[in-house]
Design an enzyme around this catalytic site. Structure first.
Site, PDB file in Angstrom:
ATOM      1  N   GLN A 182      17.398  34.445 -24.612  1.00  0.00           N
ATOM      2  CA  GLN A 182      16.314  35.235 -25.200  1.00  0.00           C
ATOM      3  C   GLN A 182      15.092  35.473 -24.317  1.00  0.00           C
ATOM      4  OE1 GLN A 182      13.260  35.178 -29.005  1.00  0.00           O
ATOM      5  NE2 GLN A 182      14.971  33.798 -29.097  1.00  0.00           N
ATOM      6  N   ARG A 196      21.732  26.684  -6.143  1.00  0.00           N
ATOM      7  CA  ARG A 196      23.147  26.328  -6.003  1.00  0.00           C
ATOM      8  C   ARG A 196      24.005  27.564  -5.725  1.00  0.00           C
ATOM      9  NH1 ARG A 196      21.721  22.769 -10.123  1.00  0.00           N
ATOM     10  NH2 ARG A 196      22.510  24.068 -11.816  1.00  0.00           N
ATOM     11  N   VAL A 220      15.700  23.894 -21.413  1.00  0.00           N
ATOM     12  CA  VAL A 220      14.807  24.021 -22.575  1.00  0.00           C
ATOM     13  C   VAL A 220      15.198  25.231 -23.429  1.00  0.00           C
ATOM     14  CG1 VAL A 220      12.428  24.594 -23.236  1.00  0.00           C
ATOM     15  CG2 VAL A 220      12.846  22.834 -21.528  1.00  0.00           C
ATOM     16  N   GLY A 225      -9.968  30.180 -37.523  1.00  0.00           N
ATOM     17  CA  GLY A 225     -11.203  30.735 -36.979  1.00  0.00           C
ATOM     18  C   GLY A 225     -12.381  30.289 -37.825  1.00  0.00           C
ATOM     19  N   GLY A 226     -13.487  30.976 -37.669  1.00  0.00           N
ATOM     20  CA  GLY A 226     -14.704  30.578 -38.374  1.00  0.00           C
ATOM     21  C   GLY A 226     -14.789  31.091 -39.809  1.00  0.00           C
ATOM     22  N   ARG A 273      28.554  37.481 -15.818  1.00  0.00           N
ATOM     23  CA  ARG A 273      29.800  36.919 -15.311  1.00  0.00           C
ATOM     24  C   ARG A 273      30.994  37.707 -15.862  1.00  0.00           C
ATOM     25  NH1 ARG A 273      30.541  30.550 -15.223  1.00  0.00           N
ATOM     26  NH2 ARG A 273      28.570  30.783 -16.308  1.00  0.00           N
ATOM     27  N   GLU A 332      13.980  27.376 -27.225  1.00  0.00           N
ATOM     28  CA  GLU A 332      12.814  27.743 -28.034  1.00  0.00           C
ATOM     29  C   GLU A 332      12.042  26.568 -28.673  1.00  0.00           C
ATOM     30  OE1 GLU A 332      11.354  30.844 -28.984  1.00  0.00           O
ATOM     31  OE2 GLU A 332       9.935  29.530 -29.968  1.00  0.00           O
ATOM     32  N   PHE A 363      17.734  30.944 -15.427  1.00  0.00           N
ATOM     33  CA  PHE A 363      18.768  29.924 -15.369  1.00  0.00           C
ATOM     34  C   PHE A 363      18.120  28.546 -15.473  1.00  0.00           C
ATOM     35  CE2 PHE A 363      21.098  33.155 -12.684  1.00  0.00           C
ATOM     36  CZ  PHE A 363      22.037  33.443 -13.663  1.00  0.00           C
ATOM     37  N   ASP A 376      10.389  31.475 -26.514  1.00  0.00           N
ATOM     38  CA  ASP A 376      11.274  32.389 -25.778  1.00  0.00           C
ATOM     39  C   ASP A 376      10.624  33.760 -25.587  1.00  0.00           C
ATOM     40  OD1 ASP A 376      13.369  30.699 -25.299  1.00  0.00           O
ATOM     41  OD2 ASP A 376      14.490  31.252 -27.081  1.00  0.00           O
ATOM     42  N   THR A 425      29.221  35.593  -9.110  1.00  0.00           N
ATOM     43  CA  THR A 425      28.291  35.312  -8.012  1.00  0.00           C
ATOM     44  C   THR A 425      28.644  34.025  -7.267  1.00  0.00           C
ATOM     45  OG1 THR A 425      26.798  34.227  -9.542  1.00  0.00           O
ATOM     46  CG2 THR A 425      26.398  36.558  -9.123  1.00  0.00           C
ATOM     47  N   LYS A 426      29.709  33.362  -7.705  1.00  0.00           N
ATOM     48  CA  LYS A 426      30.150  32.179  -6.945  1.00  0.00           C
ATOM     49  C   LYS A 426      31.314  32.536  -6.012  1.00  0.00           C
ATOM     50  CE  LYS A 426      28.346  28.670  -9.989  1.00  0.00           C
ATOM     51  NZ  LYS A 426      28.591  27.779 -11.116  1.00  0.00           N
TER      52      LYS A 426
HETATM   53  N1  COA Z   1      28.833  34.387 -11.911  1.00  0.00           N
HETATM   54  C1  COA Z   1      29.108  33.090 -11.704  1.00  0.00           C
HETATM   55  N2  COA Z   1      28.361  32.078 -12.197  1.00  0.00           N
HETATM   56  C2  COA Z   1      27.299  32.413 -12.926  1.00  0.00           C
HETATM   57  C3  COA Z   1      26.932  33.751 -13.178  1.00  0.00           C
HETATM   58  C4  COA Z   1      27.762  34.770 -12.621  1.00  0.00           C
HETATM   59  N3  COA Z   1      27.510  36.052 -12.799  1.00  0.00           N
HETATM   60  N4  COA Z   1      25.821  33.770 -13.940  1.00  0.00           N
HETATM   61  C5  COA Z   1      25.490  32.479 -14.163  1.00  0.00           C
HETATM   62  N5  COA Z   1      26.374  31.653 -13.552  1.00  0.00           N
HETATM   63  C6  COA Z   1      26.358  30.197 -13.544  1.00  0.00           C
HETATM   64  C7  COA Z   1      25.118  29.613 -12.918  1.00  0.00           C
HETATM   65  O1  COA Z   1      25.203  29.688 -11.534  1.00  0.00           O
HETATM   66  C8  COA Z   1      25.151  28.200 -13.468  1.00  0.00           C
HETATM   67  O2  COA Z   1      26.083  27.451 -12.705  1.00  0.00           O
HETATM   68  P1  COA Z   1      25.804  25.961 -12.127  1.00  0.00           P
HETATM   69  O3  COA Z   1      25.174  25.186 -13.210  1.00  0.00           O
HETATM   70  O4  COA Z   1      27.195  25.505 -11.771  1.00  0.00           O
HETATM   71  O5  COA Z   1      24.930  26.092 -10.948  1.00  0.00           O
HETATM   72  C9  COA Z   1      25.811  28.380 -14.826  1.00  0.00           C
HETATM   73  O6  COA Z   1      26.308  29.708 -14.850  1.00  0.00           O
HETATM   74  C10 COA Z   1      25.009  28.186 -16.089  1.00  0.00           C
HETATM   75  O7  COA Z   1      23.639  28.450 -15.970  1.00  0.00           O
HETATM   76  P2  COA Z   1      22.599  27.688 -16.924  1.00  0.00           P
HETATM   77  O8  COA Z   1      21.312  28.377 -16.806  1.00  0.00           O
HETATM   78  O9  COA Z   1      22.619  26.224 -16.605  1.00  0.00           O
HETATM   79  O10 COA Z   1      23.189  27.937 -18.419  1.00  0.00           O
HETATM   80  P3  COA Z   1      23.273  26.924 -19.653  1.00  0.00           P
HETATM   81  O11 COA Z   1      23.969  27.692 -20.729  1.00  0.00           O
HETATM   82  O12 COA Z   1      23.885  25.620 -19.299  1.00  0.00           O
HETATM   83  O13 COA Z   1      21.760  26.651 -20.072  1.00  0.00           O
HETATM   84  C11 COA Z   1      19.526  27.276 -20.785  1.00  0.00           C
HETATM   85  C12 COA Z   1      21.046  27.573 -20.850  1.00  0.00           C
HETATM   86  C13 COA Z   1      18.816  28.412 -21.493  1.00  0.00           C
HETATM   87  C14 COA Z   1      19.248  25.945 -21.484  1.00  0.00           C
HETATM   88  C15 COA Z   1      19.075  27.191 -19.315  1.00  0.00           C
HETATM   89  O14 COA Z   1      19.487  28.358 -18.653  1.00  0.00           O
HETATM   90  C16 COA Z   1      17.574  27.007 -19.142  1.00  0.00           C
HETATM   91  O15 COA Z   1      17.029  25.919 -19.350  1.00  0.00           O
HETATM   92  N6  COA Z   1      16.880  28.063 -18.714  1.00  0.00           N
HETATM   93  C17 COA Z   1      15.462  28.047 -18.428  1.00  0.00           C
HETATM   94  C18 COA Z   1      14.615  28.009 -19.677  1.00  0.00           C
HETATM   95  C19 COA Z   1      14.942  29.123 -20.620  1.00  0.00           C
HETATM   96  O16 COA Z   1      14.883  30.281 -20.294  1.00  0.00           O
HETATM   97  N7  COA Z   1      15.221  28.730 -21.855  1.00  0.00           N
HETATM   98  C20 COA Z   1      15.272  29.636 -22.971  1.00  0.00           C
HETATM   99  C21 COA Z   1      16.466  30.399 -23.064  1.00  0.00           C
HETATM  100  S1  COA Z   1      16.237  31.577 -24.352  1.00  0.00           S
END
Ligand code: COA
Length: 424
Positions: free
Chosen positions: A16, A103, A136, A246-247, A37, A138, A96, A167, A73-74
């Site tokens: 979000q 990474r 993190v 507020g006031g 992805r 919301e 992310f 968010d 992207t990997k």
């Molecule tokens: N191709 C290949 N890999 C991809 C990709 C693509 N197109 N897009 C993403 N990925 C991979 C990333 O490289 C990452 O891999 P790694 O952990 O092996 O390095 C993986 O997907 C997952 O990314 P991540 O951000 O860790 O997702 P998650 O689902 O585990 O976590 C959140 C979700 C929201 C908790 C986390 O992204 C976060 O804390 N973000 C910052 C705070 C935030 O915005 N929070 C609110 C979200 S509304």
């Protein structure tokens, strides 16, 4: 022409917070290229689905006006395509988990090598410090940014709000950071890093509570109804129920039908300037002159009793009747509007704040349009992209791949199925 026309956004966002930011930039005219992805896409495409096999409302309502390209992207060839995108775009936006972009091989130093004009904008849960590596969502941000400890009733637990201030609120902050960095780049020619931490964003929106924390050192917070009820303050700013913040004292009052309608309520503010008019409508004209009621300081210890008396009056009217009577008298008040009422409100449709959108797999749905209106850059809401819908278009038109080179990229398996995308 749109305000941000010509600005290319490499949209690496998901869920979000990040998508809120890039959707706004897209509404202002930026070309938003969402990288997802292959075969998977943004996790929210499949979350809270209401129509089988169609992108969820969670996704569609946060990703309007964008294009979608799928790249692994990997994969070595995927990285090659991503490098081309970094060179081509003005802004990279990502949310992310901490470290994910490093990474992937696209940390800030590498981005600068590839494109020194690139603005790299990130949402993270926390800024530098003890929690910087945490993932993190919301409500974690609402709790760690001061909102939950100050929301709810005095005798109840900390409470999260329905507004997605962690968010969507942080997405808004990030969007401001990005356009500011674009403005600075006009003068310096350089990109920069933009960080919006969710804890910081929530705390910014709770600014008045940090104000009250410091006022507490100098005595009780007299405008809090807790004070009027004779309850002592502790060390930290308390939850203040529906106090106005507020006031000018305010509270939510029952209206006609409250016994069966959970939203038959009105927010009523006893603004000092219209005290006389309030006394008249609630049939308490004597309070205008009475020393115990005539001035705001005199009323402070009677706020709860005053609102009880006003409520006896509001309970005889619907929330809209209260508005109709109070508005001409300049008494500030607002009906508690349900989501159903907001969805059906014609004036919000007229302004484009609530918009009906058509989608090829889910049909028509409602969304919130651009909440900020620019007179020279009106926002038109177009549907969110299907997964990888624009892969071929972006590879060819934006990145200039063609002929054997395009075949090599597609054949590598690092991008989505371009033929399928083109057919869609
Ligand atoms: N191709 C290949 N890999 C991809 C990709 C693509 N197109 N897009 C993403 N990925 C991979 C990333 O490289 C990452 O891999 P790694 O952990 O092996 O390095 C993986 O997907 C997952 O990314 P991540 O951000 O860790 O997702 P998650 O689902 O585990 O976590 C959140 C979700 C929201 C908790 C986390 O992204 C976060 O804390 N973000 C910052 C705070 C935030 O915005 N929070 C609110 C979200 S509304």
């Amino acid at each position: 022409m749109k305000a941000l026309e010509g600005v290319k956004i490499l949209d690496f966002t998901h869920v979000q917070s990040g998508p809120t930011c890039t959707q706004l930039l897209a509404w202002f005219g930026a070309d938003c290229i969402k990288v997802e992805r292959p075969g998977v896409g943004d996790a929210t495409r499949g979350q809270l689905r209401d129509v089988p096999d169609a992108d969820s409302l969670y996704f569609t309502m946060l990703n309007h006006n964008k294009r979608s390209i799928t790249i692994n992207t990997k994969h070595v060839t995927g990285k090659e395509v991503l490098e081309r995108l970094v060179k081509e775009c003005d802004v990279l936006v990502e949310n992310f988990a901490p470290g994910a972009l490093d990474r992937m091989g696209f940390g800030w130093e590498r981005i600068q090598e590839l494109n020194p004009r690139m603005i790299m904008a990130s949402v993270k849960g926390f800024g530098p410090g003890p929690y910087e590596d945490c993932k993190v969502y919301e409500n974690v941000a609402q709790c760690t940014g001061g909102s939950a400890s100050t929301t709810g009733f005095l005798d109840g637990p900390p409470t999260v709000t329905g507004s997605q201030i962690g968010d969507s609120g942080t997405g808004l902050h990030l969007a401001l950071g990005i356009v500011t960095a674009l403005y600075q780049r006009e003068k310096t020619g350089r990109g920069q890093k933009v960080l919006a931490a969710m804890q910081d964003g929530v705390l910014n929106l709770c600014r008045v509570k940090l104000r009250d924390q410091q006022r507490l050192d100098h005595g009780p917070l007299k405008e809090y109804s807790q004070h009027g009820r004779g309850i002592e303050f502790g060390e930290a700013v308390p939850r203040a129920g529906n106090d106005s913040g507020g006031g000018q004292p305010g509270w939510i009052l029952k209206c006609k039908g409250w016994e069966t309608d959970p939203n038959a309520y009105v927010y009523f503010i006893t603004q000092a300037a219209v005290w006389g008019a309030i006394c008249d409508i609630i049939d308490k004209p004597e309070w205008k002159e009475d020393e115990g009621y005539a001035t705001p300081p005199a009323r402070l210890d009677k706020i709860a009793q005053i609102f009880d008396t006003i409520e006896e009056w509001t309970k005889t009217k619907t929330k809209f009747e209260v508005m109709d009577i109070c508005n001409p008298l300049n008494i500030p008040c607002g009906p508690i509007l349900s989501m159903k009422e907001l969805a059906e409100e014609p004036s919000l449709r007229d302004t484009g704040t609530v918009v009906e959108v058509d989608h090829p797999t889910r049909g028509k749905y409602l969304t919130v349009g651009c909440p900020v209106k620019l007179s020279d850059s009106p926002a038109e809401v177009t549907r969110s992209p299907l997964l990888g819908e624009h892969t071929e278009e972006i590879l060819t038109d934006v990145l200039g791949y063609g002929g054997e080179e395009l075949d090599r990229i597609v054949g590598s398996g690092a991008v989505g199925d371009v033929n399928k995308a083109a057919a869609e």
